[in-house]
Design a protein around this motif. Sequence first.
Motif, PDB file in Angstrom:
ATOM      1  N   GLU A  19       0.825  -1.199   0.000  1.00  0.00           N
ATOM      2  CA  GLU A  19       0.000   0.000   0.000  1.00  0.00           C
ATOM      3  C   GLU A  19       0.862   1.252   0.000  1.00  0.00           C
ATOM      4  OE1 GLU A  19      -2.887  -0.420   3.199  1.00  0.00           O
ATOM      5  OE2 GLU A  19      -4.265  -1.340   1.759  1.00  0.00           O
ATOM      6  N   SER A 107      -3.087   1.223  -2.814  1.00  0.00           N
ATOM      7  CA  SER A 107      -4.179   2.003  -2.237  1.00  0.00           C
ATOM      8  C   SER A 107      -4.244   3.424  -2.802  1.00  0.00           C
ATOM      9  CB  SER A 107      -4.023   2.078  -0.714  1.00  0.00           C
ATOM     10  OG  SER A 107      -2.760   2.644  -0.366  1.00  0.00           O
ATOM     11  N   GLU A 140      -5.025  -5.306   1.903  1.00  0.00           N
ATOM     12  CA  GLU A 140      -3.805  -5.922   1.388  1.00  0.00           C
ATOM     13  C   GLU A 140      -4.044  -7.393   1.049  1.00  0.00           C
ATOM     14  OE1 GLU A 140       0.021  -4.569   3.393  1.00  0.00           O
ATOM     15  OE2 GLU A 140      -1.460  -4.109   4.927  1.00  0.00           O
TER      16      GLU A 140
END
Length: 253
Positions: A19, A107, A140
């Motif tokens: 991320e 992300s 994740e």
Amino acid sequence: MQRLRSWSQRKPAIALMGEFSAGKSTLLNFLLRREVLPTQVTATQLPPVWLSYGTADPYIMYNDGTRAAVDLNRLDDIPVTGTRFLRIFMEADILEAMDLIDTPGISDPNIPPEVWRHAAGYANGVIWCTHATQAWRESERAAWVSLPERLRNTSLLLVTRADKLGEKDRQKVLRRVNREAGSLFAKSILFSALDAIRARDTAGSDDLWAKSGGEKFVDALFEATHDIIKNKKQKLKKYKPNQNTPGIQIAAQ
């Protein structure tokens, strides 16, 4: 057969994934022993950056298979959409053993998911970076299990920025990560890139090097690349030239 042999002899390609703000850029600086691109730019504005050993000029590979020369001083001109990767060559020791592919944060709302998914398709293994203070979130896990299952046995789950945790919390986080993701990776490792860099560059820092997780990480990384090379050679042995007709056939098991 020649194409298969060429494939089997390519250096492993290891993708750095995770991320946004998971420490991928600092990890890359540790592996290369230098900064390649500004951290902010690498994290938010670029397509995957494929790093290989050599002195060739950098280029962009577009989704349609065409290439274009690129000026690394004008990174803002590189489009994320429609670009497979930015290829950069440099003479770093780690790149003699493997290629590294730095990917955008999964992300990041400005990066379409297909960008990092396509990057994983080029990889033989992955270093998945997860921030120690919020390690292995559901987002994740969902992203990781959406990627090819073939990557799991040659990939590492790196719990980054472990220096942010006390010793008790470090072990607690590692136990939880192993419980929740142990079957999805070859190994899980607590790691602090900042401590590893300081230990590497400072004489007599053996304790800090050990605490950083640097030795465990480097050993696990080269073990994974060794397994990748071994698996390629084993797959090549499954085929042999067909003496009667053009092409190849599966060898008798």
